[in-house]
Design a protein around this motif. Sequence first.
Motif, PDB file in Angstrom:
ATOM      1  N   LEU A  95       0.839  -1.187  -0.187  1.00  0.00           N
ATOM      2  CA  LEU A  95       0.091   0.074   0.023  1.00  0.00           C
ATOM      3  C   LEU A  95       0.876   1.463   0.022  1.00  0.00           C
ATOM      4  CD1 LEU A  95      -2.991  -1.086   2.634  1.00  0.00           C
ATOM      5  CD2 LEU A  95      -2.867  -0.999   0.045  1.00  0.00           C
ATOM      6  N   ALA A  96       2.075   1.135   0.555  1.00  0.00           N
ATOM      7  CA  ALA A  96       2.933   2.421   0.575  1.00  0.00           C
ATOM      8  C   ALA A  96       3.314   2.706  -0.706  1.00  0.00           C
ATOM      9  CB  ALA A  96       3.956   1.986   1.496  1.00  0.00           C
ATOM     10  N   SER A  97       3.535   1.912  -1.553  1.00  0.00           N
ATOM     11  CA  SER A  97       4.314   2.135  -2.872  1.00  0.00           C
ATOM     12  C   SER A  97       2.915   2.734  -4.035  1.00  0.00           C
ATOM     13  CB  SER A  97       4.595   0.728  -3.371  1.00  0.00           C
ATOM     14  OG  SER A  97       3.405  -0.088  -3.839  1.00  0.00           O
ATOM     15  N   LEU A  98       1.701   2.854  -3.089  1.00  0.00           N
ATOM     16  CA  LEU A  98       0.613   3.406  -4.153  1.00  0.00           C
ATOM     17  C   LEU A  98       0.913   5.004  -4.176  1.00  0.00           C
ATOM     18  CD1 LEU A  98      -2.531   1.662  -2.828  1.00  0.00           C
ATOM     19  CD2 LEU A  98      -1.479   1.710  -4.952  1.00  0.00           C
ATOM     20  N   ARG A  99       1.664   5.492  -3.076  1.00  0.00           N
ATOM     21  CA  ARG A  99       1.892   7.141  -3.155  1.00  0.00           C
ATOM     22  C   ARG A  99       2.812   7.296  -4.399  1.00  0.00           C
ATOM     23  NH1 ARG A  99       4.591  10.195   1.960  1.00  0.00           N
ATOM     24  NH2 ARG A  99       4.377  12.530   0.949  1.00  0.00           N
ATOM     25  N   PRO A 100       2.420   8.459  -5.055  1.00  0.00           N
ATOM     26  CA  PRO A 100       3.215   8.951  -6.207  1.00  0.00           C
ATOM     27  C   PRO A 100       4.524   9.076  -6.207  1.00  0.00           C
ATOM     28  CG  PRO A 100       0.938   9.628  -6.387  1.00  0.00           C
ATOM     29  CD  PRO A 100       1.010   9.125  -5.092  1.00  0.00           C
ATOM     30  N   ASP A 101       5.529   8.568  -6.721  1.00  0.00           N
ATOM     31  CA  ASP A 101       6.793   9.010  -6.778  1.00  0.00           C
ATOM     32  C   ASP A 101       7.142   9.718  -7.894  1.00  0.00           C
ATOM     33  OD1 ASP A 101       9.657   8.933  -7.451  1.00  0.00           O
ATOM     34  OD2 ASP A 101       9.834   7.471  -5.648  1.00  0.00           O
ATOM     35  N   MET A 102       7.324  10.930  -7.791  1.00  0.00           N
ATOM     36  CA  MET A 102       7.224  11.799  -9.144  1.00  0.00           C
ATOM     37  C   MET A 102       8.281  11.277 -10.174  1.00  0.00           C
ATOM     38  SD  MET A 102       4.439  13.203  -9.251  1.00  0.00           S
ATOM     39  CE  MET A 102       4.449  13.824 -10.923  1.00  0.00           C
ATOM     40  N   SER A 103       9.497  10.918  -9.923  1.00  0.00           N
ATOM     41  CA  SER A 103      10.619  10.367 -10.572  1.00  0.00           C
ATOM     42  C   SER A 103      10.045   9.268 -11.292  1.00  0.00           C
ATOM     43  CB  SER A 103      11.945  10.205  -9.690  1.00  0.00           C
ATOM     44  OG  SER A 103      11.812   9.094  -9.106  1.00  0.00           O
ATOM     45  N   ILE A 104       9.451   8.278 -10.724  1.00  0.00           N
ATOM     46  CA  ILE A 104       8.834   7.118 -11.403  1.00  0.00           C
ATOM     47  C   ILE A 104       7.640   7.445 -12.410  1.00  0.00           C
ATOM     48  CG2 ILE A 104       7.582   4.865 -10.914  1.00  0.00           C
ATOM     49  CD1 ILE A 104       9.241   4.450  -8.438  1.00  0.00           C
TER      50      ILE A 104
END
Length: 449
Positions: free
Chosen positions: A230-239
């Motif tokens: 669930l933590a990986s759902l948060r957008p990482d703008m570089s990705i």
Amino acid sequence: MPHERNIMLAQENIGSLIVKLAAPAIVGLVVQAMYNLVDTIFIGRGLGEDSVLGIAGISVAFPVQMLMLAIALGVGVGGASIISRSLGSGKQQVAEKTVGNMATMVTVASLLFTVVSLVFMEELLTLFGASAEVMPYAADYTYYILLGTVFFTFSAAMNNSIRAEGNTSFAMLIMVISSVANILLDPLFIFEFGMGIKGAAIATVISQIIGTIMVFYYYASGKATVPFSLASLRPDMSIVNESTYIGMSEFLFNVVESGLFLIFNQSLLYYGGDVAIAVFGIIIKVFMLTLMPVIGIKQGIQPIFGFNYGANQMQRVRRTISLSTYLATGLSLIFAIVVFIIPEQIIGVFSNDPALIEMGVPAIKICYIMMPFIGAQIVATALLQSLGKSKESLFVTLSRQVIFLPPLLIILPMFFGLTGIWLSLPVSDFLAFVVAVVFLHRESNKLEN
């Protein structure tokens, strides 16, 4: 200790590796294409005298589905490229973040698309060539298809993330089970429940929900090399930015493809009426079925390209280019020969309408003349996407769709009428083949040096 799938991508014989990774993708894609085909066959056979209008209705709705596919593949291909290269270079955490970001991106984009498309549905269908007679069929089908957008795009996009980690077998299983469900549900909803064209759309949406459930099962069961959290759902703008950049060529390809249907259908309506639109719809469904094995090769070689490029094993990348090009070209040639041998039987499967068959037989033969040249285009696109070269991939992808096909589609009918519309396809295929060969040769030389 490296995961066994990583060892397989790094060390296994390239020929057997292509077969191992591509075969499940081919099976899944062929079965998936079959349910599109079966939808059209059941509607063509189930509507009796209105079969041409029903097939034309599905054909007019198809560009809307292409826009849905654009979202799924734009996210899926871009994210898969990051995942495979990250695994090759040992960046597990980046791969895991990418999976969650893919889920977020595809969900948000598909919900926005659904709302906008439902509001402007009739305007969209008119734009894509729906006549007054065809509109009721097109609208009934499209409405339910749009309600299932989020399930279709999610399962299709995340299928790419599963494939990127080398588990093409489960990716295939998702496509096979959802497609078989669609094929079984079609006659139930169309005939047994008497829902006609609406039933075909509802059966399709239910099958897409099944595919989504299987994706959730895969990640919840612990089968994944790259787990979902669930933590990986948060957008990482570089990705998000890199994924969007890489997937843009696939996204634009399908958006442009949808736009081309607009030009095609409007031209077909002018030169040949609803029958011509129905013929084109049949040809596209058949073409997609025969193209799926080549797309399966593309999906099989992408993790090989990405992983070995990330691991700096350039000889393996070059070997993959060579073998996959021969394989894709050979398969395309076989399918073209089959179409030339039995064109009337192929068109006749969908409807017994004499006007449809008379127009469809010469049309499908013309459209398949350059089918063998498509393999090199698809391998070139797969290579450039896997290496993260979005601009080059975009150019190769859009050369046919933007540079060659639209002007041919406008000019050739002026001289040859309806036949000119059919001719625009093989001519643009050949020109795009030349572009793809130039890029393949250039990239192969770079990898050698």
